[in-house]
Design an enzyme around this catalytic site. Structure first.
Site, short mmCIF file in Angstrom:
data_model
loop_
_atom_site.label_atom_id
_atom_site.label_comp_id
_atom_site.label_asym_id
_atom_site.label_seq_id
_atom_site.Cartn_x
_atom_site.Cartn_y
_atom_site.Cartn_z
N ALA A 187 0.84 -1.19 0.00
CA ALA A 187 0.00 0.00 0.00
C ALA A 187 0.88 1.24 0.00
O ALA A 187 2.05 1.20 0.35
CB ALA A 187 -0.90 0.00 1.23
N GLY B 37 -0.54 -5.36 0.68
CA GLY B 37 -1.78 -5.32 -0.09
C GLY B 37 -1.66 -5.94 -1.47
O GLY B 37 -2.64 -6.42 -2.02
N GLU C 152 -2.18 -9.50 -0.94
CA GLU C 152 -3.60 -9.69 -0.62
C GLU C 152 -4.47 -9.64 -1.88
O GLU C 152 -5.45 -10.39 -1.98
CB GLU C 152 -4.03 -8.64 0.41
CG GLU C 152 -3.44 -8.92 1.79
CD GLU C 152 -3.73 -7.83 2.80
OE1 GLU C 152 -4.39 -8.12 3.82
OE2 GLU C 152 -3.29 -6.68 2.58
N GLU D 21 3.57 -6.31 7.18
CA GLU D 21 2.88 -5.26 7.93
C GLU D 21 3.35 -5.13 9.38
O GLU D 21 3.34 -4.03 9.94
CB GLU D 21 1.36 -5.50 7.91
CG GLU D 21 0.69 -5.15 6.60
CD GLU D 21 0.70 -6.28 5.58
OE1 GLU D 21 0.00 -6.18 4.57
OE2 GLU D 21 1.44 -7.28 5.82
#
Length: 260
Positions: free
Chosen positions: A66, A112, A115, A135
């Protein structure tokens, strides 16, 4: 449609979506997520599109996470809204799509980015790919389904190690633990993704959609997956695809399934 952060092309009956922020290693910002929602929704609604490939621009990254600068100052409420909106509008949209969506992982797939790949139905990785959920290094945990989908794909022990260490793994390790379906040379990652979608496109689109719904039911706590499978199986008998599939089998020819 023209996007700021995406490139979209239709090749044959496959929609290819390229996340195009190469200088940022294709990091996800809110505008990119919004555009992904629009592009994927458009592809799913287009009866001439049989499947979608998602990849990243350049040779370095699929999506390297991200865009941290966008949420560095967020509080708890803003963090909750960020995760909820992303899940509903992009990650769950991919997960529940009733056409195949393949992640063509051409480099780093982190945070992300991984993901997004895990939300896809199938993952193809290049030999150069590196995958991870780092993360915890930021004082966070995955917020777009990473804790759930990684565990479903690779089991609790592997998921614990990857998430708690935040370490990256290479493509071969990802294949070994079941995180990706295939590992191919970098210049074949798109063609392999398209090959799989084209194989699926030969089958009944209604049966494919029913199978996706039944498989996804197995992942939902409290969902009676066997009952979902029975219901989806039964409903197939009322479709034109079933009639065509059986007729083609008995006549020893390839079926010609009608598009929705």
């Amino acid at each position: 449609m023209t996007y700021q952060y995406l490139l979209t092309t239709i090749e044959g009956e496959i929609l290819k979506i390229t996340i195009n922020r190469e200088q940022k290693l294709n990091a996800l910002n809110r505008d990119t997520l919004r555009e992904l929602n629009q592009a994927i929704t458009t592809g799913l609604q287009d009866k001439n599109v049989t499947g979608i490939v998602i990849t990243g621009a350049g040779e370095k990254a699929f999506v390297a996470g991200a865009d941290i600068s966008e949420f560095a100052g967020f509080d708890e409420s803003q963090g909750r809204d960020l995760a909820t909106k992303g899940q509903l509008e992009v990650f769950n949209l991919i997960h529940h799509a009733e056409k195949p969506i393949v992640a063509a992982i051409n480099g780093f797939a982190l945070g992300g980015g991984l993901e997004i790949a895990m939300a896809c139905h199938i993952r193809i990785a290049s030999h150069t790919a590196r995958l991870g959920l780092p993360e915890v290094s930021l004082g966070l945990i995955p917020g777009y389904g990473g804790t759930q989908r990684l565990t479903q794909l690779v089991g609790r022990g592997n998921a614990m190690e990857l998430i708690l260490t935040g370490n990256m793994i290479n493509a071969e390790k990802a294949l070994q633990i079941g995180l990706v379906n295939h590992v191919v040379p970098a210049d074949e990652v798109i063609s392999k993704s398209e090959e799989i979608i084209n194989d699926i496109a030969k089958r009944s689109p209604r049966a494919v959609a029913a199978a996706i719904r039944a498989i996804n039911a197995s992942l939902v706590a409290g969902e009676q997956g066997f009952n979902v499978e029975i219901n989806e199986f039964a409903k197939c008998f009322a479709t034109a695809d079933f009639q065509e599939g059986v007729a083609a089998f008995l006549e020893r020819r390839q079926p010609q399934f009608p598009k929705e």
